[in-house]
Design an enzyme around this catalytic site. Structure first.
Site, PDB file in Angstrom:
ATOM      1  N   ASP A 457       0.849  -1.191   0.000  1.00  0.00           N
ATOM      2  CA  ASP A 457       0.000   0.000   0.000  1.00  0.00           C
ATOM      3  C   ASP A 457       0.882   1.238   0.000  1.00  0.00           C
ATOM      4  OD1 ASP A 457      -2.342  -1.446   0.099  1.00  0.00           O
ATOM      5  OD2 ASP A 457      -2.377  -1.510   2.275  1.00  0.00           O
ATOM      6  N   ASP A 764      -4.468  -3.133   5.021  1.00  0.00           N
ATOM      7  CA  ASP A 764      -4.941  -2.633   6.310  1.00  0.00           C
ATOM      8  C   ASP A 764      -6.460  -2.635   6.436  1.00  0.00           C
ATOM      9  OD1 ASP A 764      -5.557  -0.617   4.576  1.00  0.00           O
ATOM     10  OD2 ASP A 764      -4.197   0.861   5.429  1.00  0.00           O
ATOM     11  N   ASP A 768      -9.263  -5.839   2.240  1.00  0.00           N
ATOM     12  CA  ASP A 768      -7.970  -6.405   1.833  1.00  0.00           C
ATOM     13  C   ASP A 768      -7.832  -7.866   2.255  1.00  0.00           C
ATOM     14  OD1 ASP A 768      -6.992  -4.105   0.620  1.00  0.00           O
ATOM     15  OD2 ASP A 768      -6.211  -3.295   2.490  1.00  0.00           O
TER      16      ASP A 768
END
Length: 1061
Positions: A457, A764, A768
């Site tokens: 990310d 997070d 996901d």
């Protein structure tokens, strides 16, 4: 007539019902008076007792009284007892617990609803409970702590008993017992116990050391398990939003729930919007349950928030919840078998079979030689005469032979390999905790060392996740500071609504008048801070003047959130949207100018798009706001469940805010480290393509000196719309994916795995979870990560930093490398011991090492050797190699080169000592036996240094940093000296003089220059000895070589029956 009759009948029925109601009310009043009288009397008695005993709250833990009033009384406030707010009244915990467990709405109404229970628990829904320790402690004493009883951990005795279950250990114990019995019978109790007793002691040492090691690792795994369960939750106390441990939640707490959170206790829905709960962990049902204030206000501990947000009132904690009861019966299993352990178990089994075959051949040869009269005792006399040798002597001799064969099996089976994996994984887990990485699944440690691609990310991982507003555009004009004086009043009011009511953050204003405390996600905190400080927003005033009609919560798929509100002043309805700038712009048809008037976007849309692109190119996250006033008719019902559909088109653009989230200081270096290690980094972000490219270039994911191609940077929707063949062709070239959804991330992971890559993924959010589960290594974020993401991951990055991801990669490679070092070390001993014992047995009819000596070698090799080599720390050289990959053999050609060279050297030296040692050094057979034993052990000590590096010629580099290794080597040498010099009867050794010690050390030290020379020999990338045929050919050549050697007249000890006169 009929109508009149029916009317009379209805009237009579009504009167009858009214009289029934009146009678029921009278009964209720009488019951209430009786209850109040009894409660008052009980309180008086308890008060007197407390004053006499000078104690605090006197109550049994579960047998508590219930202070309930009828709902009518509750609502009208009649005769309510005034209780100090700091005092927690006793509650019937069973009734509350059962009400939530059974989802009993009738019982809830009898309690006076959620508000009634909140009042009875002395909880203010707006401000929560008091935060001082005395209040919290009283509630914990009264209702229990939010912990559950755990099954006691496995004690040391369990691991000792488990170690004794090993078949070879049991056989050795039987041999030791028989040897002890025959020895005492033959030589008396004073002298006859040495052989059997020595084996008992040696076996006990091996078992205890192994059990202690496993016990210690089990304790460490328990500690890590406890840490992983220590979830942080947000609660409301004294009007402030506080973050506390899940174990500190008490009955009466008001808890904030957001998407991805775990419900920390049983409780009731207070307020919130669009709350969807995943109760699969409790019920096994995969369908999400909608929770609201009317139909289903019940929340269960252990369930997860799949969508929406809410506040809940805690009614039961710990063992009073269904989750607590269930978890108390579950024990954490630290015996997880990792893929590497499974491979090593298979290797151990294969080597064990070879060891068994060799031991059987040795047993067969020794038995044949004994019964054919080809063996002699220590006096040179023939041992066996058919029909003349006593049965006791025959049984004792056979016992010695069986013991020697079994001992060969003990040494041959490399049971230290699984132990080495456990040791290195436990050591690595402990060190990784210090390096901000908590391992949830052991297999991730070793798998991470094979990773070839990391999908990461952007926000919070590559960046600091410390948002700050740096730009604000109203229409086509940039507004600097002091915005409230520049923005027209009508637009300013809309901004206040769009920011203050469309948020999951909170603002707490301290009574002291100091700066307000803002809670929420970094993005929400930045926007709220800007609205309060520069737009003059008053959150309390906003909430009082408006009613929330509907909330469309934010998630990573929609990338926007919306609210519908009703202004109390004029009863008008307004829809506000907030989210990704280009998505919000696509929903708009007009925009506000700085004058406060609206203008069509038809001609100016491109200009605003360029403003957004310019902000994004400066690494800013662009959050836009849009508004629309609608009529009652436009608030259409979407489906049968009356879910409102917010208007998503023909909106008016309010403006766009640019939030700066700077790169982490170590992110660039960490990315470069990964790329130098042959691991590619792909950034997958929800931001737009311009922001993504800017951050990726700043972090060295994209080369700033090269032109970025269209194949390197793609949008999620573009990647999603590729055909499967196009995706498979282009996926390895992608370095940045912008505006991606969780599905896009999952799709990329699947494609990369199909291409043969070992993929690590960071995540997070709740959405996901599929990608984290699909990846070979799932890395969740410890700060911003939701509990759903953490539970789906293998490793939790505690500081959300990409540098910690690179550290995990280093440790993963270190684990794999340490295991290979130990395999090389142990297989060297296995090969040498097997060949030496087999050749000596076939040639001379005797084995050169006794059972106790072989058990000692087994102890230092398996346990101390594993501890020394499995605790090496990662080096920079590890990050300069290519990834191992999925198909790389566990034993490489380099390892075969090193171990065969050392094994052949040890075999040559020890067999030379076996057959020529007495004549070469002019010593007795007993001294020669000790020389062989001492040289063999010292060879392993010197070879331990060689095993520190499989390729580097300088094996001493960094040695001073590994004090544990130095300490273990020192302890091994000291114990060996004690074995040789002082424990002569126990170890069946003779004391050596200084010259003889020097000879042993000199021979063993040849291992160092030999290891240095061998590393100059180039090896093929193909696996050496990759087929049984090659191994068989080499083994036969070794056998032919040593069969030419004539056995000398020296006689060495046979197993445990090697008694000295």
């Amino acid at each position: 007539m009929t109508g009149s009759h029916n009317l009379d009948k209805a009237c009579n029925t009504l009167v009858h019902n009214l009289s029934a109601v009146i009678r029921a009310q009278k009964r209720w009043r009488m019951a209430i008076c009786s209850i109040r009288f009894m409660v008052s009397l009980a309180r008086l008695i308890i008060s007197k007792r407390n004053s006499c005993q000078n104690s605090g709250i006197f109550k049994p833990h579960f047998l508590t009284t219930l202070d309930i009033e009828p709902s009518s009384s509750f609502h009208h406030g009649e005769n309510q007892t005034v209780v100090p707010c700091s005092f927690v009244p006793c509650k019937d915990q069973t009734a509350l617990t059962e009400m939530v467990k059974e989802k009993d709405l009738l019982a809830l109404r009898n309690f006076g609803g959620v508000q009634g229970i909140a009042t009875t628990l002395k909880t203010d829904p707006e401000n929560g409970i008091h935060s001082h320790d005395q209040e919290v402690s009283r509630r914990r004493e009264m209702f229990g702590a939010n912990t559950y009883r755990k099954l006691p951990p496995k004690g040391l005795l369990f691991f000792v008993v488990d170690a004794f279950k090993d078949t070879t250990i049991l056989i050795l114990l039987v041999c030791a017992a028989l040897s002890l019995g025959f020895g005492i019978k033959e030589h008396g109790a004073k002298e006859g116990w040495y052989e059997g007793g020595s084996i008992f002691v040696a076996v006990f040492l091996v078992v205890v050391v192994s059990a202690l090691s496993n016990f210690r690792q089990g304790r460490q795994f328990d500690k890590l398990s406890k840490l992983s369960k220590d979830i942080k939750v947000d609660v409301l106390r004294d009007g402030r939003r506080l973050k506390i441990s899940i174990f500190d939640v008490v009955v009466g707490d008001v808890v904030f729930l957001n998407m991805g959170d775990q419900v920390p206790a049983d409780g009731l829905f207070l307020n919130g919007h669009s709350l969807q709960i995943d109760e699969s962990s409790m019920t096994g049902e995969s369908d999400h349950v909608e929770v609201d204030s009317t139909e289903n206000p019940f929340l269960f501990s252990g369930s997860k928030v799949s969508d929406g947000y809410a506040q809940m009132l805690v009614t039961s904690v710990g063992m009073n919840t269904a989750w607590g009861e269930m978890m108390s019966s579950i024990t954490g299993d630290s015996s997880e078998i990792t893929p590497l352990q499974a491979r090593l178990n298979k290797l151990t089994s294969s080597i064990g079979k070879i060891g068994l075959a060799v031991a059987f051949l040795v047993l067969l040869v020794l038995l044949i030689r004994y019964f054919t009269g080809n063996t002699e005792d220590s006096n040179g006399m023939r041992e066996y005469y058919a029909g003349q040798t006593s049965l006791d002597d025959v049984f004792n001799a056979v016992l010695r032979i069986v013991s020697a064969a079994v001992t060969i099996v003990v040494v041959a089976i490399p049971e230290g390999l699984p132990l080495a994996v456990t040791l290195t994984l436990a050591y690595s887990m402990k060190r990784m905790m210090a390096d901000q990485a908590m391992v949830r699944k052991l297999s991730a440690c070793e798998t991470m060392g094979s990773a070839t691609i990391i999908c990461t990310d952007k926000t919070g991982t590559l960046t600091l996740n410390e948002m700050k507003k740096t730009k604000f555009w109203l229409g086509q004009e940039s507004i600097e500071d002091d915005s409230s004086n520049v923005i027209p009043p009508n637009v300013l009011t809309l901004f206040h609504q769009g920011v203050g009511l469309n948020t999951t953050g909170t603002i707490y204003k301290p009574a002291s008048g100091s700066e307000p405390e803002i809670s929420g996600s970094p993005t929400e905190k930045a926007i709220l801070s800007w609205a309060v400080s520069q737009l003059g927003m008053d959150m309390e005033k906003l909430k009082q003047g408006s009613t929330l009609l509907h909330v469309d919560t934010f998630n990573s798929e929609k990338k926007r959130s919306g609210v519908a509100i009703r202004k109390k002043a004029d009863n008008t309805i307004h829809v506000h949207w907030k989210g990704a700038a280009e998505l919000i712009l696509a929903m708009c048809s007009s925009y506000y100018e700085t004058s406060g008037s609206t203008k069509s976007l038809d001609k100016d849309r491109d200009k605003i798009e360029k403003i957004i692109q310019g902000m994004a190119a400066s690494s800013l996250r662009c959050i836009a706001f849009a508004h629309k006033q609608i009529s009652e008719e436009e608030m259409e019902c979407h489906n049968a469940e009356r879910t409102l559909q917010l208007k998503e088109n023909d909106l008016t653009w309010l403006g766009v805010v640019g939030l700066k989230d700077p790169c982490r200081p170590g992110a660039k270096k960490a990315v470069e480290t990964c790329r130098n290690a042959g691991v590619e980094v792909i950034m997958i972000t929800g931001d737009n393509v311009f922001t993504a490219k800017a951050i990726a270039t700043e972090c060295s994911i994209l080369d700033p000196n090269q032109q970025v191609s269209g194949e390197q940077v793609v949008n999620g929707v573009e990647f999603r719309n590729y055909t499967h063949e196009e995706r498979m062709e282009k996926v390895e070239k992608i370095r940045v994916m912008a505006r991606s959804s969780p599905f896009d991330k999952l799709l990329m992971v699947q494609c990369l795995k199909q291409k043969g890559h070992v993929v690590a993924v960071t995540g997070d959010g709740t959405n996901d979870a599929p990608a984290l589960k699909e990846a070979d290594i799932g890395l969740s974020m410890g700060i911003q990560g939701t509990e759903v993401a953490k539970e789906s991951s293998d490793i939790i990055i505690l500081d959300d930093n990409f540098a910690s991801v690179a550290t995990v990669l280093r440790w993963g490679r270190c684990v794999y490398n340490n295991i290979q070092k130990f395999i090389q070390f142990q297989l060297t001993v296995n090969v040498a011991a097997l060949v030496i014992n087999f050749v000596a047995a076939v040639s001379a009819g005797e084995v050169p090492l006794t059972a106790v000596q072989l058990l000692w070698v087994n102890l230092i090799m398996d346990t101390l050797g594993a501890l020394a080599l499995a605790t090496e720390r990662p080096t920079d050289e590890l990050m300069q190699r290519s990834p191992v990959g999925r198909t790389e053999p566990l034993i490489t050609s380099i390892m075969w080169r090193n171990l065969l060279a050392q094994a052949l050297f040890q075999i040559s030296v020890l067999l030379t000592l076996q057959f020529k040692g007495e004549s070469l050094f002019n010593v007795s057979g007993e001294i020669n036996d000790t020389l062989i034993f001492n040289t063999f052990v010292l060879c392993q000590v010197f070879n331990e240094f060689n095993s520190r590096s499989m390729e580097k010629k300088n094996v001493f580099k960094g040695l001073h940093k590994n004090r544990l290794f130095i300490g273990i080597v020192g302890i091994t040498i000291m114990l060996q000296a004690i074995m040789v010099e002082f424990l002569n009867k126990f170890a069946d050794t003779e004391r050596l003089n200084g010259l003889q010690w020097g000879v042993c050390i000199a021979i063993a030290s040849v291992s160092w220059p030999l290891g240095w020379i061998v590393k100059f020999i180039p090896v093929s990338d193909k696996l050496f000895l990759n087929c049984p045929k090659s191994a068989k050919v080499m083994f036969l050549r070794i056998m032919r070589l040593f069969n030419r050697i004539k056995p000398s007249s020296s006689r060495l000890g046979i197993g445990c029956g090697n008694a000295r006169p």
